[in-house]
Design a protein around this motif. Structure first.
Motif, PDB file in Angstrom:
ATOM      1  N   LEU A  20      73.578  27.363 -13.458  1.00  0.00           N
ATOM      2  CA  LEU A  20      73.391  26.367 -12.398  1.00  0.00           C
ATOM      3  C   LEU A  20      71.901  26.111 -12.259  1.00  0.00           C
ATOM      4  O   LEU A  20      71.163  26.956 -11.773  1.00  0.00           O
ATOM      5  N   LYS A  21      71.468  24.937 -12.667  1.00  0.00           N
ATOM      6  CA  LYS A  21      70.022  24.675 -12.619  1.00  0.00           C
ATOM      7  C   LYS A  21      69.572  24.406 -11.189  1.00  0.00           C
ATOM      8  O   LYS A  21      70.239  23.721 -10.428  1.00  0.00           O
ATOM      9  N   ARG A  22      68.395  24.954 -10.859  1.00  0.00           N
ATOM     10  CA  ARG A  22      67.807  24.658  -9.552  1.00  0.00           C
ATOM     11  C   ARG A  22      67.641  23.141  -9.440  1.00  0.00           C
ATOM     12  O   ARG A  22      67.174  22.499 -10.378  1.00  0.00           O
ATOM     13  N   GLY A  23      68.025  22.616  -8.303  1.00  0.00           N
ATOM     14  CA  GLY A  23      67.868  21.181  -8.101  1.00  0.00           C
ATOM     15  C   GLY A  23      69.073  20.381  -8.563  1.00  0.00           C
ATOM     16  O   GLY A  23      69.138  19.171  -8.351  1.00  0.00           O
ATOM     17  N   ASN A  24      70.045  21.040  -9.169  1.00  0.00           N
ATOM     18  CA  ASN A  24      71.252  20.331  -9.596  1.00  0.00           C
ATOM     19  C   ASN A  24      72.206  20.227  -8.406  1.00  0.00           C
ATOM     20  O   ASN A  24      73.194  20.949  -8.304  1.00  0.00           O
ATOM     21  N   ASP A  25      71.882  19.299  -7.518  1.00  0.00           N
ATOM     22  CA  ASP A  25      72.644  19.154  -6.278  1.00  0.00           C
ATOM     23  C   ASP A  25      74.125  18.884  -6.520  1.00  0.00           C
ATOM     24  O   ASP A  25      74.972  19.373  -5.766  1.00  0.00           O
ATOM     25  N   ALA A  26      74.417  18.147  -7.588  1.00  0.00           N
ATOM     26  CA  ALA A  26      75.819  17.790  -7.861  1.00  0.00           C
ATOM     27  C   ALA A  26      76.647  19.060  -8.075  1.00  0.00           C
ATOM     28  O   ALA A  26      77.719  19.213  -7.490  1.00  0.00           O
ATOM     29  N   ASP A  27      76.131  19.964  -8.907  1.00  0.00           N
ATOM     30  CA  ASP A  27      76.849  21.224  -9.158  1.00  0.00           C
ATOM     31  C   ASP A  27      76.991  22.034  -7.875  1.00  0.00           C
ATOM     32  O   ASP A  27      78.032  22.613  -7.598  1.00  0.00           O
ATOM     33  N   TYR A  28      75.894  22.091  -7.103  1.00  0.00           N
ATOM     34  CA  TYR A  28      75.924  22.892  -5.881  1.00  0.00           C
ATOM     35  C   TYR A  28      76.972  22.350  -4.912  1.00  0.00           C
ATOM     36  O   TYR A  28      77.745  23.097  -4.314  1.00  0.00           O
ATOM     37  N   ARG A  29      76.983  21.023  -4.775  1.00  0.00           N
ATOM     38  CA  ARG A  29      77.947  20.406  -3.844  1.00  0.00           C
ATOM     39  C   ARG A  29      79.381  20.612  -4.331  1.00  0.00           C
ATOM     40  O   ARG A  29      80.292  20.852  -3.544  1.00  0.00           O
ATOM     41  N   ARG A  30      79.551  20.521  -5.641  1.00  0.00           N
ATOM     42  CA  ARG A  30      80.889  20.724  -6.206  1.00  0.00           C
ATOM     43  C   ARG A  30      81.357  22.172  -5.941  1.00  0.00           C
ATOM     44  O   ARG A  30      82.506  22.398  -5.579  1.00  0.00           O
ATOM     45  N   LEU A  31      80.411  23.120  -6.073  1.00  0.00           N
ATOM     46  CA  LEU A  31      80.764  24.524  -5.830  1.00  0.00           C
ATOM     47  C   LEU A  31      81.210  24.723  -4.385  1.00  0.00           C
ATOM     48  O   LEU A  31      82.235  25.365  -4.110  1.00  0.00           O
ATOM     49  N   VAL A  32      80.443  24.164  -3.461  1.00  0.00           N
ATOM     50  CA  VAL A  32      80.781  24.313  -2.039  1.00  0.00           C
ATOM     51  C   VAL A  32      82.130  23.640  -1.744  1.00  0.00           C
ATOM     52  O   VAL A  32      82.937  24.144  -0.946  1.00  0.00           O
ATOM     53  N   GLU A  33      82.388  22.535  -2.412  1.00  0.00           N
ATOM     54  CA  GLU A  33      83.670  21.836  -2.273  1.00  0.00           C
ATOM     55  C   GLU A  33      84.836  22.751  -2.658  1.00  0.00           C
ATOM     56  O   GLU A  33      85.830  22.857  -1.943  1.00  0.00           O
ATOM     57  N   VAL A  34      84.662  23.423  -3.831  1.00  0.00           N
ATOM     58  CA  VAL A  34      85.714  24.346  -4.291  1.00  0.00           C
ATOM     59  C   VAL A  34      85.861  25.502  -3.299  1.00  0.00           C
ATOM     60  O   VAL A  34      86.981  25.905  -2.948  1.00  0.00           O
ATOM     61  N   MET A  35      84.716  26.050  -2.844  1.00  0.00           N
ATOM     62  CA  MET A  35      84.772  27.152  -1.878  1.00  0.00           C
ATOM     63  C   MET A  35      85.482  26.700  -0.606  1.00  0.00           C
ATOM     64  O   MET A  35      86.339  27.417  -0.068  1.00  0.00           O
ATOM     65  N   ASP A  36      85.147  25.496  -0.138  1.00  0.00           N
ATOM     66  CA  ASP A  36      85.803  24.970   1.060  1.00  0.00           C
ATOM     67  C   ASP A  36      87.304  24.829   0.839  1.00  0.00           C
ATOM     68  O   ASP A  36      88.116  25.213   1.689  1.00  0.00           O
ATOM     69  N   ALA A  37      87.655  24.289  -0.300  1.00  0.00           N
ATOM     70  CA  ALA A  37      89.077  24.032  -0.590  1.00  0.00           C
ATOM     71  C   ALA A  37      89.884  25.324  -0.541  1.00  0.00           C
ATOM     72  O   ALA A  37      91.072  25.305  -0.230  1.00  0.00           O
ATOM     73  N   HIS A  38      89.228  26.453  -0.866  1.00  0.00           N
ATOM     74  CA  HIS A  38      89.941  27.736  -0.861  1.00  0.00           C
ATOM     75  C   HIS A  38      89.497  28.643   0.281  1.00  0.00           C
ATOM     76  O   HIS A  38      89.715  29.855   0.235  1.00  0.00           O
ATOM     77  N   ASP A  39      88.836  28.039   1.246  1.00  0.00           N
ATOM     78  CA  ASP A  39      88.417  28.768   2.447  1.00  0.00           C
ATOM     79  C   ASP A  39      87.555  29.988   2.102  1.00  0.00           C
ATOM     80  O   ASP A  39      87.722  31.068   2.683  1.00  0.00           O
TER      81      ASP A  39
END
Lengths: 402, 402
Positions: A80-99
């Protein structure tokens, strides 16, 4: 609290699954999290939403998981590259989806950097997700720890093979050299550890620049004096100008590291070409060293498991994020060995390569100092009592293959 | 009776010292011979009068000797040629000088030929000296036996490494092949045994001619179907015209055999060049497989020890010469495994190479039949309880280095 997520990254080790087992077991002993979800193939699978529910893994399967080598969740080399906001947001999305509130990442220094970057990003973006690192690496090159889980077992296997192949080599009288090659790109911990066996004549480390003439002179001297020369070389051994003894530039491992291998073959040929010995034997430990389930160090397996427990237990503190658990450096190498657990900021674990202390390296490729041996020796102590099935240690079916 | 002499020859194994321990221990239990003398470095050292008195080796050291890999007496590749009267007379001279009546020779099929030749020569020359063979070879290529001591432990280590490296390989998703190379010049027993692990996709044996196109088609199919291809290759794999996949013609082992190695590298490169996978991992088991003391099969260690006992016990019969002890072929592979000991004329053991039965080899490099698996499986069962010291199995100081 919600759920937690645990994933593995980087090169497998003999005990990385013991850390995974620790996280799972800790939550059975104290169910801080509703579910323990395993991310398949590290961050890559997590981003793709590939999760496996580990919450209720039976105790017997947890025991077998502890003795299963390699990464039972699968691994990746995606960073996960620093500054890669898209990846970070996608990760949080997955985490949210699974609480998922907390992610445990078991990996080497690239992964600890990921933990650091994610926790920084979360803080900067008002995101409550937390990230905790559990270290592993056979290379033993993380900075603020005594050693890394995975290294002691690799060192134990390397010593077992060193001693067994030295006995094999010593059974002959014919003039011949033996060259054992171990992993270790930028740090020679694994190669140096082989000296515990007492069988190493010459040792080549990334930390000590290779000088062809000086090396060949030492080989000649050993052959003259003892009729034998048993050499251990780290894959990352190199000339003073940084050129590796052997490197295949046509391939890389996805992190733009050169894929190494063949240093031992290069040395053998160099010695034969110089007329010092008419032949040589090469043994490359490569993959066999890092994921063996037949040579785990009990110290290593216990610590890896307990670091998994420790990470889970510390994470009950809602302020615990961007942290990595580890075994603290020993204050006194002469005291009986005792692991002391601690947690430190991930940034301190990430992206520094700890090399073998210069004062531990003897001149002229003569191995390592007594102090170094006192450092290595306790780490390879003890053998876990393994569950066998049909003559082989039992292993779990990897979760990424179910 | 006078004394006996015991020596070891050929490539070391994990349990060749267990047979030596058996001879020594048998004479402590029933001192048929005054002294048990060890010949240092096989026939070569014996001819030079280099002997070591093993008669009173303490019981504890005998136990550690059993678990010590490689040849504790040292080995040689010197072959007593038929018709070399000078060598034969010199050998009898040494035996006379030390009052030796019987010589036990622990070795592979070249050594069993030596036992045959010496006993024939003695009969023809009215010489009362007797010669008894105890087989060993990781290659498992002796004819009249079920299997050879040394092979089961090598097979166990090969299976351990196969399973561990398969788990390591399976942790990744990237397209990559894995190639494991085992010993096995003219017979593929060791490579084939790896199929017990259940982890082998394709198997290349000396017995099944290599066809590049047919092989690559199978690799492509496995990669297409499963995204993975784990290959095991015997060092002696060859094309139909006899050309080895890899051979270094510049060196030989003293018996005019080509020194092999590199078949796995050749295959990896072939697959990458064909564009089937962008990369591959190679693991060469070579020396690590044959002298490991961390993966001995309990079946193997027990049998090797008992063959040493058996040879000593049978030799009390003054007519017993030119004979080799062994484990008889199983009548029924489905029956519970039980070793049946026998002795047969050395000529039946010598100079024939037993290959894997053709009907055990599946077409298209798909491995071996169920019958083959039933043959291999019981051999790798059981783990001896080893004596450890400082994290490594204890070993004796080799007698050739004292």
């Amino acid at each position: 609290m919600g759920n937690c997520l645990v994933a593995q990254s980087g090169g497998p080790t003999a005990v990385i699954n013991a850390s995974l087992a620790g996280v799972i077991r800790a939550n059975q002993l104290n169910p801080v999290y509703g579910r323990v979800l395993g991310g398949i193939h590290g961050i890559e699978g997590v981003l793709a939403g590939r999760l496996f529910d580990l919450t209720d893994l039976p105790a017997r399967e947890i025991e077998v998981l502890k003795q299963t080598p390699s990464s039972a969740l699968g691994t990746c080399r995606y960073k996960l590259k620093r500054g890669n906001d898209a990846d970070y947001r996608r990760l949080v999305e997955v985490m949210d989806a699974h609480d998922v509130d907390v992610m445990f990442y078991i990996g080497g220094n690239d992964s600890m950097d990921t933990v650091d970057a994610l926790s920084e990003w979360a803080a900067a973006n008002g995101c409550a997700k937390r990230f905790v690192g559990i270290p592993k690496t056979v290379d033993n090159d993380l900075v603020p720890v005594d050693h890394c889980p995975g290294f002691p077992s690799a060192a134990k296997l390397a010593n077992l093979v060193t001693h067994a192949t030295r006995l094999d080599y010593d059974a002959y009288e014919r003039p011949e050299v033996f060259v054992l090659e171990t992993m270790g790109r930028d740090a020679g911990w694994l190669a140096a550890s082989c000296c515990v066996s007492g069988d190493v004549d010459l040792l080549l480390l990334p930390e000590a620049p290779f000088d062809r003439d000086a090396f060949l002179a030492q080989v000649q001297r050993k052959m003259d004096e003892t009729g034998a020369c048993y050499i251990v070389v780290s894959e990352g051994a190199r000339y003073a100008d940084g050129t590796y003894l052997a490197a295949d530039d046509t391939a890389n491992d996805g992190f733009a590291h050169a894929v190494l291998g063949g240093a031992a073959l290069t040395l053998k040929q160099m010695i034969v070409d110089a007329g010092i010995a008419p032949r040589g034997v090469v043994q490359d430990l490569s993959r066999a060293a890092r994921s063996s389930n037949f040579a785990q160090s009990l110290v290593d397996m216990t610590e890896a498991y307990e670091l998994g427990l420790s990470a889970h237990m510390r994470s009950a503190d809602p302020a615990f994020t961007g942290m990595v658990v580890g075994v603290a450096p020993r204050a006194d190498l002469d005291a009986p060995y005792e692991a002391r657990f601690f947690a430190g900021p991930a940034g301190e674990f990430a992206n520094y390569v700890r090399q073998l202390p210069a004062e531990w390296i003897l001149p002229d490729y003569q191995g390592v100092s007594d102090e170094a041996l006192r450092y290595f020796a306790p780490l390879i102590e003890g053998e876990p009592k393994l569950v066998y099935e049909h003559g082989l240690p039992a292993t779990v079916v990897p979760f990424n293959r179910r």
